[in-house]
Motif scaffolding. Structure first.
Motif, PDB file in Angstrom:
ATOM      1  N   UNK A 523       0.826  -1.204   0.000  1.00  0.00           N
ATOM      2  CA  UNK A 523       0.000   0.000   0.000  1.00  0.00           C
ATOM      3  C   UNK A 523       0.856   1.248   0.000  1.00  0.00           C
ATOM      4  N   UNK A 524       0.432   2.251  -0.779  1.00  0.00           N
ATOM      5  CA  UNK A 524       1.066   3.562  -0.736  1.00  0.00           C
ATOM      6  C   UNK A 524       0.559   4.295   0.507  1.00  0.00           C
ATOM      7  N   UNK A 526       0.521   7.464   0.998  1.00  0.00           N
ATOM      8  CA  UNK A 526       0.145   8.852   0.744  1.00  0.00           C
ATOM      9  C   UNK A 526      -1.042   9.004  -0.195  1.00  0.00           C
ATOM     10  N   UNK A 527      -1.575   7.911  -0.723  1.00  0.00           N
ATOM     11  CA  UNK A 527      -2.775   7.945  -1.568  1.00  0.00           C
ATOM     12  C   UNK A 527      -3.354   6.531  -1.606  1.00  0.00           C
ATOM     13  N   UNK A 528      -4.578   6.369  -2.154  1.00  0.00           N
ATOM     14  CA  UNK A 528      -5.235   5.043  -2.124  1.00  0.00           C
ATOM     15  C   UNK A 528      -4.667   4.027  -3.107  1.00  0.00           C
ATOM     16  N   UNK A 529      -3.546   4.340  -3.788  1.00  0.00           N
ATOM     17  CA  UNK A 529      -2.965   3.347  -4.701  1.00  0.00           C
ATOM     18  C   UNK A 529      -2.402   2.168  -3.908  1.00  0.00           C
ATOM     19  N   UNK A 530      -2.631   0.959  -4.426  1.00  0.00           N
ATOM     20  CA  UNK A 530      -2.133  -0.257  -3.783  1.00  0.00           C
ATOM     21  C   UNK A 530      -1.941  -1.322  -4.857  1.00  0.00           C
ATOM     22  N   UNK A 531      -1.206  -2.373  -4.501  1.00  0.00           N
ATOM     23  CA  UNK A 531      -0.837  -3.356  -5.507  1.00  0.00           C
ATOM     24  C   UNK A 531      -0.867  -4.758  -4.900  1.00  0.00           C
ATOM     25  N   UNK A 532      -1.236  -5.732  -5.724  1.00  0.00           N
ATOM     26  CA  UNK A 532      -1.219  -7.133  -5.311  1.00  0.00           C
ATOM     27  C   UNK A 532       0.182  -7.705  -5.526  1.00  0.00           C
ATOM     28  N   UNK A 533       0.365  -8.967  -5.198  1.00  0.00           N
ATOM     29  CA  UNK A 533       1.690  -9.586  -5.313  1.00  0.00           C
ATOM     30  C   UNK A 533       2.158  -9.650  -6.763  1.00  0.00           C
ATOM     31  N   UNK A 534       1.209  -9.727  -7.705  1.00  0.00           N
ATOM     32  CA  UNK A 534       1.583  -9.817  -9.116  1.00  0.00           C
ATOM     33  C   UNK A 534       2.036  -8.484  -9.685  1.00  0.00           C
ATOM     34  N   UNK A 535       1.638  -7.375  -9.055  1.00  0.00           N
ATOM     35  CA  UNK A 535       1.949  -6.057  -9.621  1.00  0.00           C
ATOM     36  C   UNK A 535       2.747  -5.161  -8.680  1.00  0.00           C
ATOM     37  N   UNK A 536       3.210  -5.697  -7.549  1.00  0.00           N
ATOM     38  CA  UNK A 536       3.891  -4.842  -6.583  1.00  0.00           C
ATOM     39  C   UNK A 536       5.361  -4.608  -6.908  1.00  0.00           C
ATOM     40  N   UNK A 537       5.939  -5.413  -7.783  1.00  0.00           N
ATOM     41  CA  UNK A 537       7.370  -5.290  -8.094  1.00  0.00           C
ATOM     42  C   UNK A 537       7.667  -3.922  -8.691  1.00  0.00           C
TER      43      UNK A 537
END
Length: 593
Positions: A523-524, A526-537
């Motif tokens: 999770x970021x 500073x804003x609601x952007x977040x990523x799953x394991x497939x896209x966090x790299x």
């Protein structure tokens, strides 16, 4: 028009006051006047009619069916169409996102009870002629020879533009004219001079009627701004449905120890046991009898007050007399409803985006709703530093709510009390009381050093405490709060691309991957952007602020700097938010002390 078929009362505008015309054959009713009464209704008296739903027009022994258009009302293309059995409307089933139904079907407008009304511009189908623009006329205002033509209940006269002819028609052959229809039809071929003239006249008349309606609405709005919204005044609580009001036997009413010889028996500064326990004395039980000064509820010994218009907080209640600390101001009066009815009213208000509530919890399973019916106490505003408070007293065996002063109050001072509001669903409303210790929101404790210590203690204990500012734009206001455990985030509806608050349990978009929507693992901060394991790299980097992770929308050196998008609204970063529903019993409750 908000009505379903013939099963309930029909009103053209819920906020439009005035007398009603009622149908003698069904529960339908309209406000008198051309803007509300359905075209084709037959007035029998000033207040009685036969509504247009009772048409018996027949052709060849059968009820006439509507003439449906050959195009979809949503996409304006032809093809396999689903036709309404009441009006000319046609739709592609796929445009309505439904399967082709079996048997009769009515469009949403017809199911909602919407009818044509007088002074409305419509398209009319007559014989082999094309759809032609016309205006629906009140039968009283057409020439006498037109009035004498054969017609039935549900029929109404129309005035054709261009040819200036009259004809009697019914709902099955008309549909509303909208503002851009002239431009749409002008581009078609085979338009003769008469039809072109009709289009121009219809467009002009449509703008005239629109201007008249806007002027009338502006005048009505200005008039309404000078007086409080309508409600029914009642002097005592009115039970609704199965709710019962308990009346005690005289033997059950406690007797105080005051003496008739006292100067002010049972008064505020006396040693009356009933007053101390918040029981009202009964004149047949109290030793002081009629001289007892602890009968404010029964005798309605209210302070002299006046409803006023406040600056930025709508209507309020002002005292016209000086009050001392502990004085009885008024009783909070309204409809007494049970918990089930309370939940239904909250749900209806939520669906209709109604923001004002007048509900106070009376007992565990009873609520006072002063919205539709009540007294002047319903106008008292909330304040984080109130000068009044609510108290529950037992009067003749039943619980009632009174408003009492917390301090000495000068005349011409607005009266306020703390709503102690429990949020309805996820919604948090802004507070505009203007107090020095204002928390900024209804239902949030006033700001103070003690309160801040309590909030810090709650955080240390792992209790759920929400933030006071939108996680998207960083500003305050009306916010919806995430229901996920340990998530403190709150958002503006507009920042979430929502038009009304979610109902039931709701989790914010911070917990779903911004790319694919799967559960997020990174999770970021500073804003609601977040990523799953497939896209966090490579999606997040450590910032200079204690190494907190930030996404590419922020400068890692200064993630909260002026060049960072975190200080600006980030609505484009959010996809449309899904709303989760829960059963009615799980909905939030509105309550006060």
């Amino acid at each position: 028009l908000e009505s379903e078929a013939e099963n309930q009362l029909s009103l053209s505008s819920a906020s439009c006051p005035g007398r009603l015309m009622r149908c003698i054959r069904c529960p339908v009713a309209y406000h008198t006047g051309d803007s509300c009464v359905a075209a084709g209704s037959v007035a029998l008296t000033h207040h009685i009619m036969i509504c247009s739903s009772h048409s018996s027009t027949k052709r060849n022994g059968l009820l006439t069916s509507p003439i449906n258009v050959g195009w979809c009302f949503l996409c304006a293309r032809g093809g396999k169409l689903l036709c309404c059995d009441t009006c000319p409307a046609s739709f592609h089933p796929e445009c309505l996102e439904m399967e082709m139904p079996e048997g009769a079907w009515s469009c949403s407008d017809c199911r909602a009870g919407k009818k044509p009304h007088y002074k409305q511009i419509v398209w009319v189908k007559l014989g082999n002629y094309r759809w032609w623009p016309a205006e629906i006329c009140n039968p009283r205002l057409v020439p006498s020879n037109i009035q004498s033509l054969r017609h039935d209940v549900g029929d109404f006269p129309v005035f054709f533009f261009g040819s200036h002819d009259y004809y009697w028609i019914n709902q099955g052959r008309v549909f509303p004219y909208v503002e851009n229809d002239k431009n749409f039809v002008t581009g078609q071929i085979n338009i003769n001079k008469t039809f072109k003239k009709a289009l121009e006249e219809a467009a002009r008349r449509f703008q005239e009627l629109k201007a008249q309606r806007e002027s009338r609405e502006a005048l009505e709005q200005e008039r309404n701004s000078r007086k409080p919204p309508p409600y029914k005044f009642i002097k005592s609580n009115k039970p609704v449905g199965k709710v019962q009001v308990h009346v005690a036997d005289l033997s059950e009413i406690p007797r105080c120890n005051c003496r008739p010889s006292d100067e002010h028996p049972c008064s505020l500064h006396s040693q009356c046991l009933n007053r101390m326990l918040q029981y009202e004395c009964h004149p047949q039980v109290c030793p002081a009898g009629d001289n007892c000064e602890n009968q404010c509820f029964s005798k309605r010994l209210y302070a002299e007050t006046e409803v006023i218009k406040t600056d930025g907080r709508g209507w309020g209640l002002r005292t016209n007399q000086a009050l001392r600390k502990g004085d009885f101001v008024t009783e909070y009066v309204g409809e007494v409803i049970d918990s089930e009815e309370c939940q239904q009213r909250i749900k209806r208000a939520h669906e209709n985006q109604v923001a004002n509530f007048y509900m106070l919890t009376l007992t565990k399973d009873r609520v006072i709703d002063a919205g539709p019916k009540g007294n002047s106490s319903r106008f008292m505003n909330h304040s984080c530093s109130p000068n009044c408070e609510t108290q529950k007293w037992t009067v003749n065996g039943d619980v009632r709510i009174g408003l009492f002063t917390l301090c000495d109050i000068d005349a011409d001072t607005e009266l306020t009390f703390n709503y102690n509001l429990h949020c309805v669903g996820n919604r948090r409303s802004s507070c505009h009381c203007g107090s020095d210790n204002c928390s900024g929101f209804l239902g949030v404790q006033p700001t103070s050093a003690v309160v801040m210590e309590k909030e810090e203690k709650l955080r240390l204990e792992g209790k759920h405490v929400h933030e006071y500012f939108c996680f998207c734009c960083g500003e305050g206001g009306e916010l919806v709060m995430c229901d996920r455990k340990d998530c403190p985030k709150a958002y503006h509806l507009l920042c979430l691309n929502l038009t009304k608050p979610p109902y039931g349990r709701w989790e914010c978009p911070w917990h779903d991957c911004s790319v694919c929507g799967a559960p997020a693992s990174s999770l970021c901060d500073f804003c609601p952007r977040s990523y799953c394991r497939d896209h966090e790299a490579g999606a997040l980097t450590s910032s200079s602020l204690e190494g907190r992770p930030c996404c590419s929308s922020h400068n890692p050196i200064s993630p909260l700097g002026s060049n960072s998008s975190s200080t600006k609204p980030r609505r484009s970063a959010l996809s449309p938010v899904s709303v989760k529903e829960e059963p009615e019993a799980e909905a939030g409750q509105l309550a006060s002390e």
